[in-house]
Scaffold this motif. Structure first.
Motif, PDB file in Angstrom:
ATOM      1  N   ILE A 101      -4.345  -1.793  -3.632  1.00  0.00           N
ATOM      2  CA  ILE A 101      -4.264  -0.719  -2.635  1.00  0.00           C
ATOM      3  C   ILE A 101      -4.891   0.539  -3.228  1.00  0.00           C
ATOM      4  CG2 ILE A 101      -2.742   0.509  -1.044  1.00  0.00           C
ATOM      5  CD1 ILE A 101      -2.355  -2.522  -0.939  1.00  0.00           C
ATOM      6  N   LEU A 102      -5.861   1.119  -2.526  1.00  0.00           N
ATOM      7  CA  LEU A 102      -6.504   2.354  -2.979  1.00  0.00           C
ATOM      8  C   LEU A 102      -6.065   3.518  -2.103  1.00  0.00           C
ATOM      9  CD1 LEU A 102     -10.156   2.827  -4.132  1.00  0.00           C
ATOM     10  CD2 LEU A 102      -9.238   4.361  -2.383  1.00  0.00           C
ATOM     11  N   ILE A 103      -5.662   4.616  -2.747  1.00  0.00           N
ATOM     12  CA  ILE A 103      -5.270   5.837  -2.040  1.00  0.00           C
ATOM     13  C   ILE A 103      -6.175   6.960  -2.516  1.00  0.00           C
ATOM     14  CG2 ILE A 103      -3.418   7.492  -1.604  1.00  0.00           C
ATOM     15  CD1 ILE A 103      -1.442   5.242  -2.373  1.00  0.00           C
ATOM     16  N   CYS A 104      -6.803   7.649  -1.591  1.00  0.00           N
ATOM     17  CA  CYS A 104      -7.712   8.739  -1.962  1.00  0.00           C
ATOM     18  C   CYS A 104      -7.512   9.940  -1.047  1.00  0.00           C
ATOM     19  CB  CYS A 104      -9.166   8.270  -1.892  1.00  0.00           C
ATOM     20  SG  CYS A 104     -10.363   9.545  -2.351  1.00  0.00           S
ATOM     21  N   ASP A 105      -7.176  11.081  -1.659  1.00  0.00           N
ATOM     22  CA  ASP A 105      -7.005  12.341  -0.939  1.00  0.00           C
ATOM     23  C   ASP A 105      -7.172  13.459  -1.956  1.00  0.00           C
ATOM     24  OD1 ASP A 105      -5.921  14.621   0.504  1.00  0.00           O
ATOM     25  OD2 ASP A 105      -5.037  13.159   1.883  1.00  0.00           O
ATOM     26  N   ASP A 106      -7.828  14.528  -1.568  1.00  0.00           N
ATOM     27  CA  ASP A 106      -7.992  15.637  -2.517  1.00  0.00           C
ATOM     28  C   ASP A 106      -6.709  16.469  -2.647  1.00  0.00           C
ATOM     29  OD1 ASP A 106      -8.084  16.808  -0.033  1.00  0.00           O
ATOM     30  OD2 ASP A 106     -10.087  17.658  -0.257  1.00  0.00           O
TER      31      ASP A 106
ATOM     32  N   MET B 266      -8.730  14.608  14.950  1.00  0.00           N
ATOM     33  CA  MET B 266      -9.150  13.357  15.576  1.00  0.00           C
ATOM     34  C   MET B 266     -10.627  13.339  15.964  1.00  0.00           C
ATOM     35  SD  MET B 266      -6.496  11.540  15.406  1.00  0.00           S
ATOM     36  CE  MET B 266      -6.773  10.162  16.513  1.00  0.00           C
ATOM     37  N   GLY B 267     -11.371  14.368  15.598  1.00  0.00           N
ATOM     38  CA  GLY B 267     -12.777  14.428  15.969  1.00  0.00           C
ATOM     39  C   GLY B 267     -13.637  13.391  15.287  1.00  0.00           C
ATOM     40  N   TYR B 268     -13.096  12.733  14.270  1.00  0.00           N
ATOM     41  CA  TYR B 268     -13.847  11.717  13.549  1.00  0.00           C
ATOM     42  C   TYR B 268     -13.666  10.326  14.141  1.00  0.00           C
ATOM     43  CZ  TYR B 268     -14.349  15.217   9.828  1.00  0.00           C
ATOM     44  OH  TYR B 268     -14.657  16.336   9.115  1.00  0.00           O
ATOM     45  N   LEU B 269     -12.986  10.230  15.261  1.00  0.00           N
ATOM     46  CA  LEU B 269     -12.625   8.932  15.821  1.00  0.00           C
ATOM     47  C   LEU B 269     -13.839   8.029  16.045  1.00  0.00           C
ATOM     48  CD1 LEU B 269     -10.525   7.013  16.975  1.00  0.00           C
ATOM     49  CD2 LEU B 269     -10.770   8.155  19.185  1.00  0.00           C
ATOM     50  N   ASP B 270     -14.902   8.558  16.672  1.00  0.00           N
ATOM     51  CA  ASP B 270     -16.071   7.727  16.974  1.00  0.00           C
ATOM     52  C   ASP B 270     -16.706   7.173  15.709  1.00  0.00           C
ATOM     53  OD1 ASP B 270     -15.750   8.082  19.660  1.00  0.00           O
ATOM     54  OD2 ASP B 270     -17.197   9.714  19.825  1.00  0.00           O
ATOM     55  N   ASP B 271     -16.869   8.029  14.695  1.00  0.00           N
ATOM     56  CA  ASP B 271     -17.458   7.576  13.437  1.00  0.00           C
ATOM     57  C   ASP B 271     -16.589   6.515  12.780  1.00  0.00           C
ATOM     58  OD1 ASP B 271     -19.577   9.300  13.700  1.00  0.00           O
ATOM     59  OD2 ASP B 271     -18.696  10.862  12.447  1.00  0.00           O
ATOM     60  N   ALA B 272     -15.284   6.708  12.836  1.00  0.00           N
ATOM     61  CA  ALA B 272     -14.365   5.758  12.220  1.00  0.00           C
ATOM     62  C   ALA B 272     -14.427   4.408  12.930  1.00  0.00           C
ATOM     63  CB  ALA B 272     -12.940   6.311  12.261  1.00  0.00           C
TER      64      ALA B 272
ATOM     65  N   VAL C 132     -10.124  11.814   5.386  1.00  0.00           N
ATOM     66  CA  VAL C 132     -11.452  12.010   5.968  1.00  0.00           C
ATOM     67  C   VAL C 132     -12.023  13.393   5.652  1.00  0.00           C
ATOM     68  CG1 VAL C 132     -10.784  12.948   8.215  1.00  0.00           C
ATOM     69  CG2 VAL C 132     -12.817  11.516   8.042  1.00  0.00           C
ATOM     70  N   GLU C 133     -11.154  14.352   5.348  1.00  0.00           N
ATOM     71  CA  GLU C 133     -11.619  15.729   5.175  1.00  0.00           C
ATOM     72  C   GLU C 133     -11.593  16.136   3.701  1.00  0.00           C
ATOM     73  OE1 GLU C 133      -9.895  18.174   8.633  1.00  0.00           O
ATOM     74  OE2 GLU C 133      -8.820  16.264   8.647  1.00  0.00           O
ATOM     75  N   MET C 134     -12.549  15.564   2.934  1.00  0.00           N
ATOM     76  CA  MET C 134     -12.704  15.908   1.528  1.00  0.00           C
ATOM     77  C   MET C 134     -14.099  16.476   1.313  1.00  0.00           C
ATOM     78  SD  MET C 134     -10.932  12.653  -0.433  1.00  0.00           S
ATOM     79  CE  MET C 134     -11.920  11.406   0.416  1.00  0.00           C
ATOM     80  N   GLU C 135     -14.234  17.355   0.341  1.00  0.00           N
ATOM     81  CA  GLU C 135     -15.553  17.884   0.006  1.00  0.00           C
ATOM     82  C   GLU C 135     -16.390  16.773  -0.621  1.00  0.00           C
ATOM     83  OE1 GLU C 135     -15.420  21.358  -2.362  1.00  0.00           O
ATOM     84  OE2 GLU C 135     -14.180  22.503  -0.949  1.00  0.00           O
ATOM     85  N   GLY C 136     -17.711  16.856  -0.433  1.00  0.00           N
ATOM     86  CA  GLY C 136     -18.577  15.804  -0.954  1.00  0.00           C
ATOM     87  C   GLY C 136     -18.515  14.591  -0.055  1.00  0.00           C
ATOM     88  N   ILE C 137     -18.219  13.442  -0.627  1.00  0.00           N
ATOM     89  CA  ILE C 137     -18.104  12.199   0.147  1.00  0.00           C
ATOM     90  C   ILE C 137     -16.743  12.168   0.844  1.00  0.00           C
ATOM     91  CG2 ILE C 137     -17.987   9.677   0.001  1.00  0.00           C
ATOM     92  CD1 ILE C 137     -19.886   9.756  -2.315  1.00  0.00           C
ATOM     93  N   ASN C 138     -16.757  12.142   2.173  1.00  0.00           N
ATOM     94  CA  ASN C 138     -15.477  12.090   2.890  1.00  0.00           C
ATOM     95  C   ASN C 138     -14.988  10.648   2.997  1.00  0.00           C
ATOM     96  OD1 ASN C 138     -16.657  10.807   5.158  1.00  0.00           O
ATOM     97  ND2 ASN C 138     -17.135  12.760   6.129  1.00  0.00           N
ATOM     98  N   GLY C 139     -13.843  10.456   3.632  1.00  0.00           N
ATOM     99  CA  GLY C 139     -13.233   9.144   3.687  1.00  0.00           C
ATOM    100  C   GLY C 139     -14.074   8.092   4.384  1.00  0.00           C
TER     101      GLY C 139
END
Length: 236
Positions: A3-8, A87-93, A57-64
């Motif tokens: 399991i990978l967890i990534c958040d700034d 939720m504005g990233y819904l389409d990309d996700a 999804v909201e990280m500097e550089g490479i996002n989620g």
């Protein structure tokens, strides 16, 4: 299970880690490992096989979402959760096959429900191990790696993406051993992996990575089509 967890946000990572640990402990599952990262760049560099990823999804550089694209190259069956408060990233996700959104602030019950379904999905996707008994050695391979098995004279040839193996085990033995929803006897001497079918006609089947066409028996054509359609329906 990895399991990978990534958040700034380190507090968010710690809380998510706690919820994941509680989930597995409550179900008495000890075979898991948690990878913690605080940037998309670091997460994307992980070379171990990752089964489930929680990515902010909201990280500097490479996002989620961008990190999930990179991770998916080495982890085709990865189940991705996107963590966000927007939720504005819904389409990309959705375009990237994200399994679920998790809203901030984190809700333990929501995460637990999502994890339960993700773990079930991972177990279904895991390939069964197959032992091939050659003349001198026993070779262990992934069932998914088999493209097709052909009966030639008194031997069976097992074709995989990397290698060919000769075994004395009968086609009946292989038909019983392999998953019935994934493998099909297309004629009296060949069993094919349905997942490897690239195209087919009334008389032949073309498999990924194989130049020659595989003959499809007339009396097995209808059953083959049904088997293929059932497999494809399960991938939606």
């Amino acid at each position: 299970m990895n399991i990978l967890i990534c958040d700034d946000d380190k507090i968010c990572v710690e809380r998510m880690k706690e919820y994941v640990q509680d989930f597995f402990r409550d179900r008495k599952i000890a075979d898991y490992k948690i990878y913690e990262y605080f940037s998309g760049e670091a997460a994307a560099r992980e070379s171990d096989i990752i089964d489930i990823a929680f990515l902010d999804v909201e990280m500097e550089g490479i996002n989620g979402i961008e990190a999930s694209k990179i991770l998916r190259k080495n982890n085709k069956g990865i189940v991705v959760f996107i963590i966000t408060s927007y939720m504005g990233y819904l389409d990309d996700a959705m375009d990237e096959g994200v399994f679920r959104y998790i809203n901030k602030p984190l809700d333990k019950n929501v995460i637990s429900r999502g994890l339960r379904k993700a773990v079930e999905l991972c177990y279904k996707k895991q390939s069964k191990k197959i032992v091939i008994k050659e003349s001198k050695n026993n070779v262990i391979i992934e069932q998914d790696d088999i493209i097709y098995i052909e009966s030639i004279a008194r031997k069976r040839c097992v074709y995989t993406e990397k290698q060919e193996y000769l075994t004395l085990e009968s086609l009946a033995y292989w038909k019983k051993l392999l998953d019935d929803d994934m493998f099909f006897l297309v004629n009296k001497s060949i069993i094919v992996n349905i997942k490897k079918v690239e195209q087919f006609s009334n008389n032949n089947i073309r498999l990924k990575g194989i130049e020659q066409e595989i003959p499809l028996s007339r009396d097995r054509k209808s059953e083959f089509k049904q088997k293929l359609l059932l497999y494809l329906a399960g991938q939606e």
